[in-house]
Design an enzyme around this catalytic site. Structure first.
Site, PDB file in Angstrom:
ATOM      1  N   ARG A 163      35.483  16.588  38.738  1.00 14.81           N
ATOM      2  CA  ARG A 163      34.043  16.293  38.613  1.00 14.81           C
ATOM      3  C   ARG A 163      33.759  15.466  37.353  1.00 14.81           C
ATOM      4  NH1 ARG A 163      34.529  18.194  43.003  1.00 14.81           N
ATOM      5  NH2 ARG A 163      33.096  19.595  44.088  1.00 14.81           N
ATOM      6  N   SER A 237      26.822  22.482  44.381  1.00 13.54           N
ATOM      7  CA  SER A 237      27.283  23.379  43.315  1.00 13.54           C
ATOM      8  C   SER A 237      26.535  23.058  42.022  1.00 13.54           C
ATOM      9  CB  SER A 237      28.774  23.180  43.056  1.00 13.54           C
ATOM     10  OG  SER A 237      29.514  23.412  44.216  1.00 13.54           O
ATOM     11  N   GLU A 332      27.417  21.242  36.599  1.00 17.28           N
ATOM     12  CA  GLU A 332      27.931  19.929  36.994  1.00 17.28           C
ATOM     13  C   GLU A 332      26.766  19.006  37.347  1.00 17.28           C
ATOM     14  OE1 GLU A 332      29.193  18.409  40.540  1.00 17.28           O
ATOM     15  OE2 GLU A 332      29.564  20.310  41.549  1.00 17.28           O
TER      16      GLU A 332
HETATM   17  N1  EPU Z   1      33.352  32.510  46.101  1.00 14.93           N
HETATM   18  C1  EPU Z   1      32.770  33.765  46.063  1.00 14.93           C
HETATM   19  N2  EPU Z   1      31.413  33.862  46.213  1.00 14.93           N
HETATM   20  C2  EPU Z   1      30.629  32.779  46.406  1.00 14.93           C
HETATM   21  C3  EPU Z   1      31.215  31.494  46.447  1.00 14.93           C
HETATM   22  C4  EPU Z   1      32.584  31.381  46.290  1.00 14.93           C
HETATM   23  O1  EPU Z   1      33.428  34.775  45.878  1.00 14.93           O
HETATM   24  O2  EPU Z   1      29.408  32.943  46.538  1.00 14.93           O
HETATM   25  C5  EPU Z   1      34.817  32.384  45.906  1.00 14.93           C
HETATM   26  C6  EPU Z   1      35.676  32.844  47.036  1.00 14.93           C
HETATM   27  O3  EPU Z   1      36.821  33.426  46.458  1.00 14.93           O
HETATM   28  C7  EPU Z   1      36.110  31.557  47.717  1.00 14.93           C
HETATM   29  C8  EPU Z   1      36.205  30.626  46.549  1.00 14.93           C
HETATM   30  O4  EPU Z   1      35.163  31.047  45.679  1.00 14.93           O
HETATM   31  O5  EPU Z   1      37.318  31.722  48.355  1.00 14.93           O
HETATM   32  C9  EPU Z   1      36.020  29.166  46.871  1.00 14.93           C
HETATM   33  O6  EPU Z   1      34.759  28.986  47.518  1.00 14.93           O
HETATM   34  P1  EPU Z   1      34.396  27.594  48.241  1.00 14.93           P
HETATM   35  O7  EPU Z   1      35.472  27.190  49.157  1.00 14.93           O
HETATM   36  O8  EPU Z   1      33.027  27.704  48.790  1.00 14.93           O
HETATM   37  O9  EPU Z   1      34.475  26.558  47.044  1.00 14.93           O
HETATM   38  P2  EPU Z   1      33.825  26.538  45.602  1.00 14.93           P
HETATM   39  O10 EPU Z   1      34.930  26.560  44.606  1.00 14.93           O
HETATM   40  O11 EPU Z   1      32.752  27.533  45.464  1.00 14.93           O
HETATM   41  C10 EPU Z   1      34.059  23.923  45.442  1.00 14.93           C
HETATM   42  C11 EPU Z   1      33.212  22.735  45.125  1.00 14.93           C
HETATM   43  C12 EPU Z   1      32.318  22.372  46.291  1.00 14.93           C
HETATM   44  C13 EPU Z   1      33.207  22.060  47.498  1.00 14.93           C
HETATM   45  C14 EPU Z   1      34.083  23.287  47.778  1.00 14.93           C
HETATM   46  C15 EPU Z   1      35.103  23.014  48.855  1.00 14.93           C
HETATM   47  C16 EPU Z   1      32.900  22.774  42.736  1.00 14.93           C
HETATM   48  C17 EPU Z   1      31.952  22.989  41.614  1.00 14.93           C
HETATM   49  N3  EPU Z   1      32.419  22.990  43.951  1.00 14.93           N
HETATM   50  O12 EPU Z   1      33.199  25.047  45.603  1.00 14.93           O
HETATM   51  O13 EPU Z   1      31.620  21.181  45.947  1.00 14.93           O
HETATM   52  O14 EPU Z   1      32.428  21.737  48.623  1.00 14.93           O
HETATM   53  O15 EPU Z   1      34.832  23.652  46.609  1.00 14.93           O
HETATM   54  O16 EPU Z   1      36.087  22.138  48.382  1.00 14.93           O
HETATM   55  O17 EPU Z   1      34.042  22.395  42.502  1.00 14.93           O
HETATM   56  C18 EPU Z   1      29.612  20.346  44.982  1.00 14.93           C
HETATM   57  O18 EPU Z   1      30.311  19.882  44.073  1.00 14.93           O
HETATM   58  O19 EPU Z   1      28.364  20.201  44.983  1.00 14.93           O
HETATM   59  C19 EPU Z   1      30.237  21.121  46.040  1.00 14.93           C
HETATM   60  C20 EPU Z   1      29.537  21.709  47.003  1.00 14.93           C
END
Ligand code: EPU
Length: 336
Positions: A163, A237, A332
Site C-alpha cells: 500500500r 480498508s 491507509e
Molecule cells: N479478519 C478477521 N475479522 C475481520 C476481518 C478480517 O478476523 O473482520 C481476519 C481473518 O483472519 C481473515 C484475515 O483477517 O482470514 C484476512 O481477511 P481478508 O481476506 O478480508 O483480508 P484483509 O487482510 O482484512 C486485505 C486488504 C483488502 C483486500 C483483502 C484481500 C489491506 C489493508 N486490506 O484485507 O484490501 O481486499 O486483503 O486481499 O491490506 C483495501 O485496501 O481497501 C482492501 C479492501
C-alpha cells in the site's frame, strides 16, 4: 470545466459532504498546462482527486480541487504473448479489468471490483487476493507540477511497497499521474493461492477456472464482505495490516493463540481486521458512523456522518488496539 463552491459528496466513496472552493475537471494532459496559465491557479497548489475511494474529507477544501478524468484504454504493444495495455488515469479501475478480459488479455482478474481510478492505482499499489499492482505494472506518465513536463516512471522509479509508493513520499503533491501502462498476457497465469479464492471457486462448482471465473470469484468474495459504496459510504480498508517482529508475534501468541499471522520479508503481517474484531469493534455503530459488520477493517458512513467523527472513531480503535495488543495500526486512507 470549472465549478465554484462545489459539493464533493458524490465524488468521494465515503459520501461525505464537503465543499471545494473550486473544482476543475481535467480531461487531457494539455488541460493541466492551460490551468497553470489561468489566474488563481498559477501557484499550482492544488489537491488532486481521482475516484475519491481512498480519501476521508474532514472539512471544506480551500485549495482548488483538480479531478483527473483522462480517458482511454488501448493495446500499445504486443511481443509474443506479452501485451502492454495503456489506460488514462481517469478510467474507472474495474472498467479496465473488464475491458482487458473481454479483449483476451489477462493478469488483472484478482484485482476485480477495487473501487477507484487507474491513476490512483499505483499511488497506493492496490492489491487484493494475492496480486498487487506492482506485479502487472509496466510504467506510467506523470505531469510534474513544478516544471509542467511529463516524466515517465518505470517500476524501479516507483518504489512500490505494501500500500505504498514514491507517490506517497518524495513525489507526493509533485506529480499528477496521467496514463498508466500494464504488462499483461494473452496466456492466463491464474493466482489461486489466497485461501478464499479456491473456496469460492469450489462453491461455484468450478474445477478448471478461467480468468473470468477467478474474476467472478473475487467479485463474489468482495460483495459478501465489503459494503457497496453506492449503498453504505466507505473507503475499503481504513487501516493497513501491521507488520511486527517474529519475536513479538511469538510472545503475543502465548496470550492469543488464535491470532493469525502471515510471514513477510519484514516480519509477520497480522490482519488488523482480526485485532479490531477481537477488540470488540466489529458492527459497532454510533449514529451515522460505524465499523462494518462483515469486515472490521472497514469504517462506514450510514448517512450524514462527518469526517471528523470518523477520524475520532479511528483514533479510538487505534488506541484500543494499542492497549490490548501493543500493536500500532495506521490508516491507509488519506485524511484531507
Ligand atoms: N479478519 C478477521 N475479522 C475481520 C476481518 C478480517 O478476523 O473482520 C481476519 C481473518 O483472519 C481473515 C484475515 O483477517 O482470514 C484476512 O481477511 P481478508 O481476506 O478480508 O483480508 P484483509 O487482510 O482484512 C486485505 C486488504 C483488502 C483486500 C483483502 C484481500 C489491506 C489493508 N486490506 O484485507 O484490501 O481486499 O486483503 O486481499 O491490506 C483495501 O485496501 O481497501 C482492501 C479492501
Amino acid at each position: 470545466m470549472m465549478q465554484a463552491n462545489a459539493d464533493l459528496k458524490t465524488l468521494n466513496t465515503f459520501g461525505i459532504s464537503a465543499k471545494a472552493a473550486v473544482l476543475v475537471m481535467v480531461g487531457k494532459t494539455a488541460d493541466l498546462d492551460e490551468l497553470t496559465r489561468t489566474p488563481g491557479f498559477e501557484t499550482r497548489d492544488w489537491r488532486i482527486l481521482g475516484g475519491g475511494s481512498n480519501v476521508l474529507l474532514t472539512g471544506d477544501i480551500h485549495k482548488p480541487v483538480v479531478r483527473i478524468a483522462i480517458p482511454g484504454m488501448k493495446v500499445l504493444e504486443t511481443h509474443g504473448n506479452e501485451v502492454i495495455v495503456e489506460a488514462g488515469a481517469g478510467i474507472v479501475w474495474h472498467k479496465l479489468v473488464m475491458w482487458t478480459m473481454k479483449n483476451g488479455v489477462f493478469g488483472l482478474e484478482n484485482l476485480s471490483l477495487i473501487p477507484g481510478t487507474v491513476g490512483a492505482s499505483p499511488i497506493q499499489n492496490i492489491g487484493a487476493y494475492g496480486v498487487e499492482l506492482k506485479d502487472v505494472f509496466h510504467s506510467l506518465d506523470a505531469w510534474d507540477i513544478r516544471s509542467g513536463q511529463t516524466r515517465t516512471f518505470a517500476t524501479d522509479d516507483c518504489a512500490f511497497g505494501y500500500r505504498d509508493s514514491v507517490f506517497k513520499h518524495d513525489a507526493k503533491d509533485r506529480f499528477i499521474i496521467t496514463n498508466v501502462r500494464f504488462r499483461l498476457s494473452t496466456v492466463p497465469d491464474l493466482k489461486l493461492d489466497y485461501g478464499t479464492i479456491r473456496d469460492e471457486l469450489s462453491s461455484m462448482k468450478i474445477s478448471s477456472p478461467t480468468p473470468q471465473d477467478v474474476s467472478a470469484a473475487v467479485v463474489n468474495i468482495r460483495r459478501s464482505k465489503l459494503p457497496d459504496p453506492a449503498v453504505i459510504g466507505n473507503a475499503g480498508s481504513f487501516f493497513k495490516n501491521p507488520t511486527i517482529s517474529q519475536d513479538f508475534y511469538d510472545s503475543l501468541k502465548a496470550d492469543f493463540p488464535e491470532m493469525p499471522g502471515y510471514p513477510s520479508a519484514e516480519g509477520v503481517k497480522v490482519p488488523a481486521g482480526w485485532l479490531i474484531e477481537r477488540a470488540g469493534w466489529k458492527g459497532f455503530r454510533d449514529g451515522d458512523i460505524g465499523v462494518h459488520a462483515k469486515q472490521a477493517l472497514v469504517l462506514v458512513n450510514y448517512g450524514a456522518a462527518n469526517g471528523a467523527d470518523l477520524v475520532a472513531l479511528a483514533t479510538n480503535i487505534r488506541e484500543d488496539v494499542m492497549r490490548k495488543y501493543g500493536i500500532d495500526i495506521h490508516p491507509e486512507v488519506n485524511i484531507w
